[in-house]
Design a protein around this motif. Sequence first.
Motif, PDB file in Angstrom:
ATOM      1  N   LEU A   5       0.829  -1.195   0.000  1.00  0.00           N
ATOM      2  CA  LEU A   5       0.000   0.000   0.000  1.00  0.00           C
ATOM      3  C   LEU A   5       0.867   1.251   0.000  1.00  0.00           C
ATOM      4  N   ASP A   6       2.030   1.147   0.603  1.00  0.00           N
ATOM      5  CA  ASP A   6       2.966   2.260   0.672  1.00  0.00           C
ATOM      6  C   ASP A   6       4.256   1.815   0.003  1.00  0.00           C
ATOM      7  N   PRO A   7       4.387   2.067  -1.308  1.00  0.00           N
ATOM      8  CA  PRO A   7       5.582   1.581  -1.996  1.00  0.00           C
ATOM      9  C   PRO A   7       6.847   2.218  -1.440  1.00  0.00           C
ATOM     10  N   LEU A   8       7.933   1.476  -1.573  1.00  0.00           N
ATOM     11  CA  LEU A   8       9.223   1.989  -1.116  1.00  0.00           C
ATOM     12  C   LEU A   8       9.621   3.206  -1.931  1.00  0.00           C
ATOM     13  N   PRO A   9      10.373   4.120  -1.337  1.00  0.00           N
ATOM     14  CA  PRO A   9      10.864   5.267  -2.100  1.00  0.00           C
ATOM     15  C   PRO A   9      11.725   4.797  -3.267  1.00  0.00           C
ATOM     16  N   PRO A  10      11.701   5.520  -4.393  1.00  0.00           N
ATOM     17  CA  PRO A  10      12.453   5.081  -5.575  1.00  0.00           C
ATOM     18  C   PRO A  10      13.953   4.949  -5.335  1.00  0.00           C
ATOM     19  N   GLU A  11      14.497   5.706  -4.386  1.00  0.00           N
ATOM     20  CA  GLU A  11      15.941   5.622  -4.136  1.00  0.00           C
ATOM     21  C   GLU A  11      16.321   4.369  -3.359  1.00  0.00           C
ATOM     22  N   GLN A  12      15.345   3.611  -2.876  1.00  0.00           N
ATOM     23  CA  GLN A  12      15.628   2.384  -2.130  1.00  0.00           C
ATOM     24  C   GLN A  12      15.902   1.235  -3.096  1.00  0.00           C
ATOM     25  N   SER A  13      16.981   0.539  -2.870  1.00  0.00           N
ATOM     26  CA  SER A  13      17.277  -0.652  -3.655  1.00  0.00           C
ATOM     27  C   SER A  13      17.470  -1.801  -2.680  1.00  0.00           C
ATOM     28  N   GLY A  14      17.482  -2.996  -3.173  1.00  0.00           N
ATOM     29  CA  GLY A  14      17.707  -4.152  -2.319  1.00  0.00           C
ATOM     30  C   GLY A  14      16.512  -4.524  -1.478  1.00  0.00           C
ATOM     31  N   LYS A  15      15.303  -4.448  -2.065  1.00  0.00           N
ATOM     32  CA  LYS A  15      14.127  -4.837  -1.292  1.00  0.00           C
ATOM     33  C   LYS A  15      14.005  -6.364  -1.273  1.00  0.00           C
ATOM     34  N   VAL A  16      13.456  -6.863  -0.171  1.00  0.00           N
ATOM     35  CA  VAL A  16      13.306  -8.308   0.017  1.00  0.00           C
ATOM     36  C   VAL A  16      11.879  -8.611   0.439  1.00  0.00           C
ATOM     37  N   LEU A  17      11.438  -9.834   0.174  1.00  0.00           N
ATOM     38  CA  LEU A  17      10.118 -10.288   0.586  1.00  0.00           C
ATOM     39  C   LEU A  17      10.251 -10.900   1.977  1.00  0.00           C
ATOM     40  N   CYS A  18       9.424 -10.429   2.901  1.00  0.00           N
ATOM     41  CA  CYS A  18       9.524 -10.842   4.307  1.00  0.00           C
ATOM     42  C   CYS A  18       8.183 -11.368   4.800  1.00  0.00           C
ATOM     43  N   CYS A  19       8.245 -12.111   5.895  1.00  0.00           N
ATOM     44  CA  CYS A  19       7.038 -12.636   6.511  1.00  0.00           C
ATOM     45  C   CYS A  19       7.177 -12.574   8.024  1.00  0.00           C
ATOM     46  N   TYR A  20       6.142 -12.062   8.672  1.00  0.00           N
ATOM     47  CA  TYR A  20       6.080 -12.048  10.136  1.00  0.00           C
ATOM     48  C   TYR A  20       4.769 -12.709  10.553  1.00  0.00           C
TER      49      TYR A  20
END
Length: 124
Positions: A5-20
């Motif tokens: 719903l709140d996408p990461l800022p464009p300058e962010q790299s290295g996103k990962v899929l997480c689970c809690y």
Amino acid sequence: MAQILDPLPPEQSGKVLCCYINATSKIQVARITNIPNWYFERVVFPGQRLVFEAPIEGQMEIHTGMMASAILSDTIPCDRLLLDEPSSSEFNTDSVVTDPISTKSIVQTNNTKPLTVAGLASVE
């Protein structure tokens, strides 16, 4: 797939899929507050699984709900919440599924015969 719903800022790299997973009997609030220009906060109900994308350097704060307040109960680095995404070779479209508990094969069929429940007559 993760609901973003709140996408990461464009300058962010290295996103990962997480689970809690909230393994408690209390409502929790999951927050990531150490990423500039990004707001991430979700309510996680008891037993609920939260799947999300975050920067690898993210720190998830877990706030456990008390009577009219919340207490910071844990801080977890996102690299500890990594979710392994299955490769395309792991997807199987066959109708035979393996039961991980009994290791017997379960065959899914389109059986149109009426079923009989113990003590009840079938309706035809």
